[in-house]
Every structure is written in C-alpha cells, then in structure tokens.
Write a protein that holds these residues in place. Structure first.
Motif, PDB file in Angstrom:
ATOM      1  N   UNK A 211      47.811  31.303  35.044  1.00 47.45           N
ATOM      2  CA  UNK A 211      47.518  32.915  34.914  1.00 47.45           C
ATOM      3  C   UNK A 211      46.042  33.345  34.697  1.00 47.45           C
ATOM      4  N   UNK A 212      45.387  32.354  33.782  1.00 46.62           N
ATOM      5  CA  UNK A 212      43.797  32.709  33.548  1.00 46.62           C
ATOM      6  C   UNK A 212      43.127  32.285  34.944  1.00 46.62           C
ATOM      7  N   UNK A 213      43.308  31.270  35.549  1.00 43.28           N
ATOM      8  CA  UNK A 213      42.578  31.192  36.879  1.00 43.28           C
ATOM      9  C   UNK A 213      42.873  32.118  37.960  1.00 43.28           C
ATOM     10  N   UNK A 214      44.225  32.683  38.068  1.00 39.97           N
ATOM     11  CA  UNK A 214      44.250  33.878  39.020  1.00 39.97           C
ATOM     12  C   UNK A 214      43.654  35.279  38.554  1.00 39.97           C
ATOM     13  N   UNK A 215      43.753  35.336  37.303  1.00 44.58           N
ATOM     14  CA  UNK A 215      42.979  36.572  36.534  1.00 44.58           C
ATOM     15  C   UNK A 215      41.383  36.539  36.826  1.00 44.58           C
TER      16      UNK A 215
END
Length: 515
Positions: A211-215
């Motif tokens: 999720x961090x990478x996608x955000x």
C-alpha cells in the motif's frame, strides 16, 4: 498478551542454542516488522516510483498534438491569412499548414510527427513496453540469483543512461532507444522494489508495504502532471528524472540485502546481521536464535565431508515443473496481461479523452491515491482473491459505462472511475503475485508473469491509436477482457497473512499434503 510476548522475546535472546528454530517471519516480528527501519528504507525506495511515473504517466503529455495554423483555410475556405485549425483539418484539407506552438514543446512538434508520420507516435509507448518486456524477466532472474540489491543497482545504472539519452539525444532513433532503455530500467526498479519492501516486513504487515509503494507512486503521478503543466516542454519533463536516478544511486548504500534472499542462499550470518541492523534502528532487542535450516546447514558444513549445500538456481521452466506452480503461473499470466492491457489502454487514451489533459493527468494520480488508500483495508478484510475479482468486475463495468456515456463530461467521469478501479486491481496484483511463489524463485516468477503482461502493454498504445483512427472505442474490448479474467482467479490460493514459503520443494510438498 504482553507477558506472553515478553517471554517469547526473552526466550529468543537468552537461549541461542535452543533446539527450536525460528522462521524468518518470527525473527522479523521480534526485531520490528514494520517500524522506523522500514520507513527509512521505504523513503529511499519511493524514488523508484517517482522515476517510473515521471516517465510512464508523462509520456502521453509528451505526445500532445501541436497547435496548427493553416493558410488559405477558414470556414468559407477563402481567407489567405494564417488561421488556427485542427491537425485533421491541416492534413486533410490540402491547405498549406505549419506548427503554431513552440518547437520542441512535444515529441510531435520537435520531430514533425504529424499527418503521414503520425503513425510513428504510437511506437514511443510500444518501444517503452518492449524494454519493459525484456527487462522484467532478466532483472527477476538476476534478483533471484545475485540479490535484490544487485538487480536494483543494475536497473538504476541503466535508468541513468536512458534518461541521459532522452535529455540530450538529437535524433529520433536515439529517442526510441532512450525509451526502450527506460522501459528496461523501470521494469527492474519496479519489480525489485515491491518485493524488497515486502520481504523486509513481517507477514501481517506485507500488505502495508504494498500500500505504501502504491500510494507513493500515485502521489508521484499527480505531482508529475502538475509539473508538466508548468514545464510542458517534453525534455524538461525528463531532466529531473535524470537527477533523481543519480540520487537513488547515491542512497543505495543505505539499502541492505533482503534477509529472506540471504536465508534461501544459506547466508545465515549475513541474514542475522541485517536482522540485528533492523533491531538496532527499531530500538528492539537483537535476535540471537537460530533460523530455520541453519542447524542443518551447519551440520552439513561441519560434517565429515565438509561440503556446503548448493543453492538451487531456478529458471522460468521450473515454474511449470510442478502442477501447483504451473496452475498458479498460467492464471497469473492471464491476470497480468489483463492488467497491462487495461491500465495502459486507459493511460494512452489521455490525449483523446477531452478536457484539459494536464488536469486529467492530475486526476488520474488522485484516483491512484484513493485506490491505494482504500485497497489496503479491503485486502485485510476480504482477502486477496476476492479483492482481485471485485476490482476486475468493477473495471469492466466502468469501461462499459465510459463507452456508452451520453456526453464528454460523463465520459471523463467514468474515465476517472476506470482509472480508480484498474489502479486498485494493479496494487492487489503487485502484492498478491510475490506471495504465492517461494522465495527461491519469487523474482523469477514475478518477472515472468510481468513479462507476459507486457504483451498487453506493448499492444495497448498502438491499439488505442489504431482504433481511434478507425473511429472505434477500445473500451468495449478492454471491458470484455476484464470480465473474462474474473474466471481465472479461482485456481489461485488465498495468501492473506500466511507465512511466505522459501523453497520450491515446500510449495510442492504443501500441495501434495493438501491433495
């Protein structure tokens, strides 16, 4: 619960020669599976997504059609002065025409890719995806054999070469070469970053790493559109990426190797060093226990023959050796082709969708941010498989609604919604795919499936331009592919919070026992 956790930590610290060994997920949980150490490394890895979206998201903005002026052409066809006209009017009217905007503002205006040369525009996106197709598998193999950090280093060096060519290259063939090398570099950077981020976290927090990478990627896409609005000249969009790749190369010395990769290659001492580095930065107690497989390795090395166990080297052919891996690989290949076709099919429709292209580019980034924020809780609630099926069905539905919109405003609205759903689908796929494969073949497997997906991304740019030229909307085709792909999700296992397997033989053994 607190007393139980403390007793477990004391056991690991105080009894290093304990008969019991610990999985890597247990060791990561002990040293801090998602704390200060991971946040600092994610901050460095976030540069990868700024580089990626600075190229991929801004490519359609680099291909904007130039403003044209025609001579001897107006609504009555009798005026001899230069007047504004569309590109179609300039090419089809037979009147004398010229490019009205600043030379070099877009790829089309700098290299004269209009009228009978406009077909060359689609090749920018296609060669980018050809490079992606080549690099994603090769970097996956290098990552599994030589290490995640090695693959990241090679990809960064290629990215520096590619952006240098794009920033200063004067000839059209050099620009094609630069985009091909960019695709090669981005594929390795993107692939290794998602896997390295996940392997530094404990099992219950892996979805947060994704999720961090996608955000971060979504924020980078939105900021790239804002930057492009103020600095629209296409080479000005590339130059900052060159600086960021150099910065990434400098900061790479602070990135450790994946402890999971080290364990699968019997480098237990180095793996413990990384674990203790994590513990020190997270202000947690150090790990002094034994990892799974470490005792057997020591016995083999210190035995009578004194030979070290050999590390197995896997290739894509091994994905089809066992039935369990074969079924997973085929299903995920179909899902990756669907993702690339829908994602890039939407992205390369940006110049044709209507409205302000820079605002549309910004909104696409906003949609990806929302998708990244919302997808994490959904994954934790209903699991990976159901989330993949849900996002695929919603993607197909929004594409159909976009195709049958009554006017431009509705079409742009459903364009945003389609981007939201396909972005959520892509994030789940990036989290889900590494979890179903063992560590020893994980990057090779993810690289192979991503490489299969590049068939869709190579086709997408030219398909959009071709169908638009024929007066046909590609959305119906993309929707049909999305609906079909929901059927191939069912054979896949649900990973959820399950511990990652490290060896191919474990996957085969688990499948045999289940059967």
């Amino acid at each position: 619960k607190r007393e139980k956790k403390m007793s477990e930590e004391i056991k690991i610290i105080a009894d290093p020669i304990e008969e019991e060994s610990y999985t890597l997920d247990e060791a990561l949980s002990h040293v801090g599976g998602f704390h200060r150490f991971q946040m600092k490394r994610f901050a460095i890895l976030s540069l990868v997504f700024v580089v990626k979206y600075g190229i991929v998201s801004n490519l359609p903005l680099m291909e904007l059609r130039p403003k044209m002026e025609c001579k001897g052409f107006d609504s009555n066809g009798s005026d001899d002065s230069w007047v504004s006209c569309t590109l179609e009017e300039a090419c089809q009217s037979g009147a004398e025409y010229r490019i009205a905007q600043e030379l070099g503002l877009s790829l089309l205006s700098e290299f004269g890719l209009i009228c009978d040369r406009e077909y060359l525009v689609g090749f920018f996106g296609s060669v980018l995806m050809v490079g992606y197709f080549t690099g994603v598998y090769l970097m996956g193999v290098i990552s599994d054999r030589s290490g995640r950090k090695t693959a990241l280093l090679y990809s960064t060096i290629v990215a520096i070469v590619a952006t240098t060519i794009l920033t200063f290259g004067p000839a059209l063939w050099m620009i094609y070469l630069g985009f091909a090398l960019c695709g090669f570099a981005i594929s390795g950077l993107n692939l290794v970053t998602f896997i390295l981020a996940g392997e530094m976290c404990e099992a219950q927090k892996r979805h947060l790493a994704g999720t961090f990478c996608g955000t971060v990627g979504a924020v980078a896409q939105a900021l790239a559109a804002i930057y492009a609005y103020f600095f629209p000249q296409w080479r000005h969009l590339i130059a900052p990426i060159l600086g960021l790749t150099i910065l990434l190369l400098v900061l790479m010395k602070y990135l450790p190797e994946s402890p999971r990769f080290l364990v699968t290659h019997f480098r237990f001492k180095e793996a413990k060093q990384v674990l203790n580095l994590i513990a020190d930065e997270n202000k947690r107690s150090r790990f002094y226990g034994q990892l799974n497989g470490e005792r057997n390795y020591d016995e083999a090395v210190n035995g009578q023959n004194g030979t070290k166990p050999k590390t197995s080297k896997y290739s894509a052919l091994d994905l089809f050796k066992f039935k369990s891996l074969r079924t997973i690989t085929v299903s995920l290949s179909c899902l990756w082709i669907t993702f690339c076709l829908c994602y890039y099919g939407l992205t390369f429709q940006l110049p044709f969708i209507g409205g302000n292209p820079f605002f549309n580019g910004f909104m696409l980034g906003v949609m990806e941010i929302l998708a990244s924020v919302i997808t994490g809780p959904i994954l934790a609630t209903i699991g990976r498989k159901r989330t993949v099926t849900l996002t695929l069905a919603l993607t197909g539905t929004t594409l159909v609604m976009m195709d049958y919109s009554p006017n431009e405003d509705y079409r742009i609205f459903f364009f945003y919604l389609s981007k939201f759903t396909v972005s959520a689908y892509s994030l789940v796929l990036y989290i889900f795919t590494p979890e179903v494969f063992p560590t020893s073949i994980r990057n090779t497997a993810v690289g192979f499936n991503s490489m299969m997906g590049r068939f869709g991304s190579i086709l997408a740019p030219s398909l959009v331009v071709y169908l638009k030229g024929m007066g046909i909307s590609p959305c119906t085709i993309l929707a049909a592919v999305a609906f079909f792909a929901t059927a191939v999700v069912q054979p896949l296992p649900e990973t959820g919070d399950a511990e990652l397997k490290d060896h191919v033989e474990e996957e085969h053994s688990a499948t045999t026992k289940t059967a």
